[in-house]
Design a protein around this motif. Structure first.
Motif, PDB file in Angstrom:
ATOM      1  N   ALA A 236       0.844  -1.195   0.000  1.00  0.00           N
ATOM      2  CA  ALA A 236       0.000   0.000   0.000  1.00  0.00           C
ATOM      3  C   ALA A 236       0.880   1.247   0.000  1.00  0.00           C
ATOM      4  O   ALA A 236       1.881   1.310   0.731  1.00  0.00           O
ATOM      5  N   PRO A 237       0.550   2.261  -0.794  1.00  0.00           N
ATOM      6  CA  PRO A 237       1.361   3.475  -0.844  1.00  0.00           C
ATOM      7  C   PRO A 237       1.268   4.251   0.471  1.00  0.00           C
ATOM      8  O   PRO A 237       0.280   4.171   1.204  1.00  0.00           O
ATOM      9  N   SER A 238       2.324   5.009   0.774  1.00  0.00           N
ATOM     10  CA  SER A 238       2.342   5.832   1.994  1.00  0.00           C
ATOM     11  C   SER A 238       2.672   7.287   1.682  1.00  0.00           C
ATOM     12  O   SER A 238       2.845   8.087   2.605  1.00  0.00           O
ATOM     13  N   THR A 239       2.768   7.625   0.389  1.00  0.00           N
ATOM     14  CA  THR A 239       3.084   8.998  -0.019  1.00  0.00           C
ATOM     15  C   THR A 239       1.974   9.537  -0.919  1.00  0.00           C
ATOM     16  O   THR A 239       1.199   8.769  -1.501  1.00  0.00           O
ATOM     17  N   GLU A 240       1.898  10.867  -1.036  1.00  0.00           N
ATOM     18  CA  GLU A 240       0.831  11.499  -1.808  1.00  0.00           C
ATOM     19  C   GLU A 240       0.983  11.256  -3.307  1.00  0.00           C
ATOM     20  O   GLU A 240      -0.003  11.209  -4.041  1.00  0.00           O
ATOM     21  N   THR A 241       2.214  11.123  -3.750  1.00  0.00           N
ATOM     22  CA  THR A 241       2.486  10.757  -5.139  1.00  0.00           C
ATOM     23  C   THR A 241       3.554   9.674  -5.152  1.00  0.00           C
ATOM     24  O   THR A 241       4.294   9.509  -4.177  1.00  0.00           O
ATOM     25  N   VAL A 242       3.630   8.938  -6.250  1.00  0.00           N
ATOM     26  CA  VAL A 242       4.619   7.868  -6.358  1.00  0.00           C
ATOM     27  C   VAL A 242       5.362   8.004  -7.684  1.00  0.00           C
ATOM     28  O   VAL A 242       4.898   8.666  -8.610  1.00  0.00           O
ATOM     29  N   TYR A 243       6.510   7.348  -7.769  1.00  0.00           N
ATOM     30  CA  TYR A 243       7.249   7.314  -9.024  1.00  0.00           C
ATOM     31  C   TYR A 243       6.457   6.529 -10.063  1.00  0.00           C
ATOM     32  O   TYR A 243       5.736   5.586  -9.741  1.00  0.00           O
ATOM     33  N   LYS A 244       6.631   6.929 -11.297  1.00  0.00           N
ATOM     34  CA  LYS A 244       5.884   6.313 -12.394  1.00  0.00           C
ATOM     35  C   LYS A 244       6.216   4.835 -12.550  1.00  0.00           C
ATOM     36  O   LYS A 244       5.339   4.006 -12.756  1.00  0.00           O
ATOM     37  N   ARG A 245       7.485   4.483 -12.397  1.00  0.00           N
ATOM     38  CA  ARG A 245       7.929   3.124 -12.701  1.00  0.00           C
ATOM     39  C   ARG A 245       7.854   2.237 -11.455  1.00  0.00           C
ATOM     40  O   ARG A 245       8.467   2.556 -10.427  1.00  0.00           O
ATOM     41  N   PRO A 246       7.136   1.125 -11.481  1.00  0.00           N
ATOM     42  CA  PRO A 246       7.064   0.227 -10.321  1.00  0.00           C
ATOM     43  C   PRO A 246       8.409  -0.449 -10.050  1.00  0.00           C
ATOM     44  O   PRO A 246       9.303  -0.499 -10.907  1.00  0.00           O
ATOM     45  N   LEU A 247       8.520  -0.997  -8.847  1.00  0.00           N
ATOM     46  CA  LEU A 247       9.740  -1.655  -8.387  1.00  0.00           C
ATOM     47  C   LEU A 247       9.392  -3.062  -7.898  1.00  0.00           C
ATOM     48  O   LEU A 247       8.454  -3.237  -7.121  1.00  0.00           O
ATOM     49  N   LEU A 248      10.161  -4.048  -8.368  1.00  0.00           N
ATOM     50  CA  LEU A 248       9.940  -5.446  -7.977  1.00  0.00           C
ATOM     51  C   LEU A 248      11.135  -5.958  -7.189  1.00  0.00           C
ATOM     52  O   LEU A 248      12.281  -5.838  -7.625  1.00  0.00           O
ATOM     53  N   PHE A 249      10.881  -6.549  -6.014  1.00  0.00           N
ATOM     54  CA  PHE A 249      11.912  -7.218  -5.218  1.00  0.00           C
ATOM     55  C   PHE A 249      11.841  -8.721  -5.490  1.00  0.00           C
ATOM     56  O   PHE A 249      10.769  -9.327  -5.385  1.00  0.00           O
ATOM     57  N   VAL A 250      13.002  -9.316  -5.791  1.00  0.00           N
ATOM     58  CA  VAL A 250      13.113 -10.770  -5.977  1.00  0.00           C
ATOM     59  C   VAL A 250      14.023 -11.305  -4.865  1.00  0.00           C
ATOM     60  O   VAL A 250      15.245 -11.278  -4.979  1.00  0.00           O
ATOM     61  N   PRO A 251      13.445 -11.763  -3.767  1.00  0.00           N
ATOM     62  CA  PRO A 251      14.260 -12.241  -2.639  1.00  0.00           C
ATOM     63  C   PRO A 251      14.745 -13.668  -2.873  1.00  0.00           C
ATOM     64  O   PRO A 251      14.289 -14.344  -3.804  1.00  0.00           O
ATOM     65  N   PRO A 252      15.649 -14.164  -2.033  1.00  0.00           N
ATOM     66  CA  PRO A 252      16.066 -15.571  -2.141  1.00  0.00           C
ATOM     67  C   PRO A 252      14.934 -16.498  -1.731  1.00  0.00           C
ATOM     68  O   PRO A 252      14.023 -16.101  -0.993  1.00  0.00           O
TER      69      PRO A 252
END
Length: 593
Positions: A236-252
Motif C-alpha cells: 500500500a502506498p504511503s506517499t501522496e504521489t509515487v514514481y511512475k515506474r514500479p519496483l519489484l523485489f526478488v528475494p532468495p
C-alpha cells in the motif's frame, strides 16, 4: 522440617520427570540416527581428506618436528609469562583472541591467572593446529579446504568456554544457583531434541514472541497474484504521489522474504514504500514433494517473468525496475540475460544485493559441494522430492559456528538461560525446503561449474543465456564481511555485465550489511566510480561514506524511476483483484508443516 521434605519431594519429582523425558528423547535420537540418510557433513568424504593430509604431513617429518618445536617454545613462553604474573609482574599476553572472537569477553578470562592460562594455552594450540593443516603441501586443494574447515570445527568444539568446569561464567552461575542452571540447561536440551524429533534443533530465539504478519512482516499490502511457486505482494502506498515506474523485489527462496521487512524500524520494504516507490515483492512457496520437478527455469518463468506480467496488469506500466537479493539476485541476472536474448526490454534497471556472478571463490560453501556429496544429495532427494530446511541451516551455522552454534550451547545448556527474542534469529530459524530439480541444477551449473559468467553456459527454457548482453544500468551492492556471497565473487560484475554498473561495498556481513537503515547510523560503505580489474585496486581507490547505503541507492534509483507525480496505486484497483492481505499465506508455511 516440613519445608525441607516438601523441597526434597519436589526435586525428586522433577528429576523423575527429567529422567522419563530423557529416556524418550534418547530413544528418538537413536531412531533418528538409524533413519538418517543424507548428511551435509559426509564422514567418508571428510575422512578421505584427513587421510590425504596425514600422509602429506608425515612425508615431511622435518617440517612436522619444526612445528612441534615451535608449539613447545610458545608454551614455555606462556609458562614463563604466567609465573611472572604470579610474582606480581605486569606482562603482555603471549597470544590474544582475534578481533571478532567474543568467546573470551568475560573479565575472568584476562584477570584470573588460571583462566587466562587456560585461554592462552587453547589459543596457542588452536593456532598451531590450524597453521599445520593450512601449510601442508602436496594435497588436492579441495581436500585442503575440507581439512582446514573441519579442523576449525573441531577446535571450536574443544574451546574451554564450551565446558562447565573451564568456563568461569558457568562456574559462578552454578555456585550462585546451587546447580539450578544445569538442571534448567538439561530441560532446554531435552526440549530442543524434542523439537527436532531426535535431531538437536538448537533454539536461537524465543519463537513464541514472534508471528509473521503480527509483529514481523507487517508493512501493509495485498497479495494480488499467485501461482505454484510464489505469491506477489503489492504494498500500500504511503506517499501522496509515487514514481511512475514500479519496483519489484526478488528475494532468495532458501529463506523467506521478510528479512527485508522484519520490523518497521529496519524494513527495507517499508523504507522503499516511504520513498514513493510502488513496490511489489515475490513471496516464494515453501515447496513440498509435489513440486520436486520444478526447475531453475520454472523459478524464472513463474517468478520474475510472471511477476513482470502481473505488474503490468496491476499498474498499466510496461517497464519496471527490479531488485534481486542473494540467490534471488542470481535468478534476476539469469532472467535479465534471458530477456535480452528474447528482445524483452521491460526492465529498465536492476539492483543486485549480495549477488555472485563469478563463483570461482564461493568461500566455505565449497566444502559442501563436491561430486560425492552432490550425488548423495541427489539420491536423498529422489526419495523426498526436496532438501529439508535443516540441512542448509546446518551449513550456514557451521560457517559461523562460534556465533551460531556454540554461543547458544553455552547460553541454553550450561548457563540454563532461555533464548532471547530476536527478530533476525527468528527469521533465520524459519527456513524453507528446496525442490530437487531446481537445487540439483543450481548447485552444479552455478556453484560447481561456475557457468553463469560463461556465454551460453546456462540454458534456461531452451534458451542459452549470456550475461554480457545485459545492457541496462545496474546498482551492485556487496558487503565486506559476507561469508555466504564473498564480495570477490560479486565485483567481477563490473566487467561481465554489458551495461553501466555502480558498485558499492557495504560494511558488515550478508544480512547486517544489507538490512542497515539510515536511522540506525551504523556501519559505512565505500564507493569508487572507477572499475579497475582487481577488487583490491577498487577498494584502495574507494571513498568511505559513513552510515547506510540506502540513501545512495535511492538517489540512483529515483533517476531510473520516472517522475514522482503519479497518483498512489492502491492494491486491487488495477486489473488484478486482491487475493488476501500481506504477507500472504505462502510465507506462513513452516518447514516442519
Amino acid at each position: 522440617m516440613q519445608q525441607v521434605l516438601t523441597g526434597q519431594a519436589e526435586a525428586a519429582e522433577r528429576w523423575n520427570e527429567l529422567a522419563e523425558r530423557s529416556q524418550r528423547v534418547v530413544q528418538a535420537f537413536w531412531e533418528h540416527q538409524s533413519e538418517q540418510g543424507f548428511q551435509v557433513t559426509d564422514p567418508v568424504s571428510v575422512g578421505k581428506a584427513f587421510l590425504e593430509m596425514s600422509a602429506a604431513l608425515w612425508s615431511d617429518p622435518a617440517k612436522m618436528m619444526e612445528a612441534q618445536s615451535k608449539l613447545m617454545q610458545e608454551n614455555i613462553a606462556l609458562w614463563q609469562s604466567t609465573n611472572r604474573r604470579m610474582m606480581g609482574e605486569k606482562v603482555d599476553p603471549v597470544i590474544e583472541p582475534t578481533g571478532g572472537d567474543r568467546r573470551f569477553k568475560a573479565n575472568e578470562w584476562s584477570e584470573d591467572l588460571l583462566f587466562d592460562f587456560i585461554k592462552q594455552s587453547y589459543l596457542l594450540s588452536s593456532r598451531w593446529a590450524q597453521s599445520l593443516v593450512r601449510d601442508v603441501e602436496g594435497i588436492d586443494p579441495k581436500s585442503k579446504e575440507k581439512v582446514d574447515f573441519y579442523t576449525r570445527q573441531y577446535l571450536s568444539a574443544l574451546s574451554p568456554t564450551n565446558f562447565a568446569m573451564t568456563n568461569p561464567a558457568v562456574l559462578k552461575k552454578t555456585m550462585d544457583t546451587g546447580g539450578e542452571n544445569l538442571m534448567s540447561g538439561l530441560q532446554n536440551l531435552l526440549s530442543d531434541l524434542e523439537k527436532g524429533d531426535g535431531r538437536l534443533a538448537i533454539s536461537m530465539t524465543d519463537e513464541s514472541k514472534f508471528e509473521v504478519g503480527k509483529n514481523v512482516a507487517v508493512t501493509p499490502g495485498k497479495v494480488v497474484f499467485q501461482n505454484d511457486l510464489m505469491q506477489l505482494i503489492q504494498y500500500a502506498p504511503s506517499t501522496e504521489t509515487v514514481y511512475k515506474r514500479p519496483l519489484l523485489f526478488v528475494p532468495p527462496w532458501i529463506n523467506k522474504f521478510y528479512v527485508l521487512d522484519l520490523q518497521p524500524k529496519n524494513s527495507l520494504i517499508k523504507w522503499a514504500v516511504d520513498q514513493g516507490y510502488t513496490l511489489f515483492v515475490i513471496s516464494w512457496v515453501n515447496p513440498r514433494k509435489e513440486l520436486a520437478n520444478k526447475s531453475f527455469s520454472d523459478y524464472m518463468l513463474e517468478g520474475p517473468i510472471a511477476a513482470i506480467d502481473a505488474i503490468e496488469q496491476a499498474t498499466g506500466e510496461s517497464k519496471i525496475n527490479v531488485l534481486g537479493f542473494c540467490i534471488g539476485g542470481i535468478l534476476t541476472v539469469s532472467t535479465l540475460a534471458y530477456m535480452a536474448e528474447k528482445g524483452d526490454d521491460r526492465v529498465a534497471s536492476a539492483t543486485l544485493l549480495a549477488t555472485m556472478v563469478d563463483l570461482q571463490d564461493i568461500g566455505e560453501v565449497s566444502v559442501f559441494i563436491d561430486d560425492e556429496q552432490l550425488a548423495a544429495m541427489d539420491r536423498h532427494m529422489e526419495e523426498t522430492g526436496y532438501l529439508e530446511a535443516h540441512h542448509l541451516a546446518q551449513i550456514f551455522n557451521m560457517m559461523r559456528e562460534n556465533d551460531l552454534i556454540w554461543s547458544f550451547v553455552v547460553n541454553n545448556y550450561l548457563l540454563g538461560r532461555d533464548a532471547m527474542p530476536f527478530d533476525l534469529l527468528y527469521w533465520n530459524s524459519d527456513s524453507t525446503r528446496l525442490p530437487a530439480s531446481m537445487l540439483s541444477y543450481y548447485l552444479r551449473k552455478v556453484y560447481q561449474e561456475n557457468l553463469l559468467k560463461e556465454p551460453g553456459g546456462m540454458v534456461l527454457d531452451d534458451t542459452p543465456i549470456d550475461i554480457s548482453k545485459i545492457k541496462i544500468p545496474t546498482y551492485f551492492l556487496a558487503t565486506k564481511e559476507d561469508h555466504i556471497a564473498p564480495w570477490g565473487s560479486s565485483y567481477p560484475a563490473t566487467s561481465l555485465l554489458g551495461g553501466p554498473v555502480r558498485f558499492v561495498l557495504g560494511a558488515s556481513g550478508h544480512i547486517a550489511g544489507i538490512v542497515n537503515p539510515p536511522a540506525a547510523n551504523k556501519y559505512c560503505h565505500w564507493i569508487n566510480a572507477k572499475k579497475p580489474k582487481s577488487k583490491e585496486d577498487w577498494f584502495e581507490g574507494a571513498e568511505r561514506h559513513e552510515g547506510s547505503w540506502w540513501p545512495d541507492w535511492h538517489s540512483w534509483l529515483s533517476k531510473k524511476s520516472g517522475t514522482k507525480k503519479t497518483s498512489p496505486r492502491i492494491p486491487g484497483e488495477g486489473k488484478l483483484p486482491v487475493i488476501e492481505d500481506a504477507p500472504g499465506s505462502y510465507v506462513k508455511v513452516r518447514a516442519n508443516d
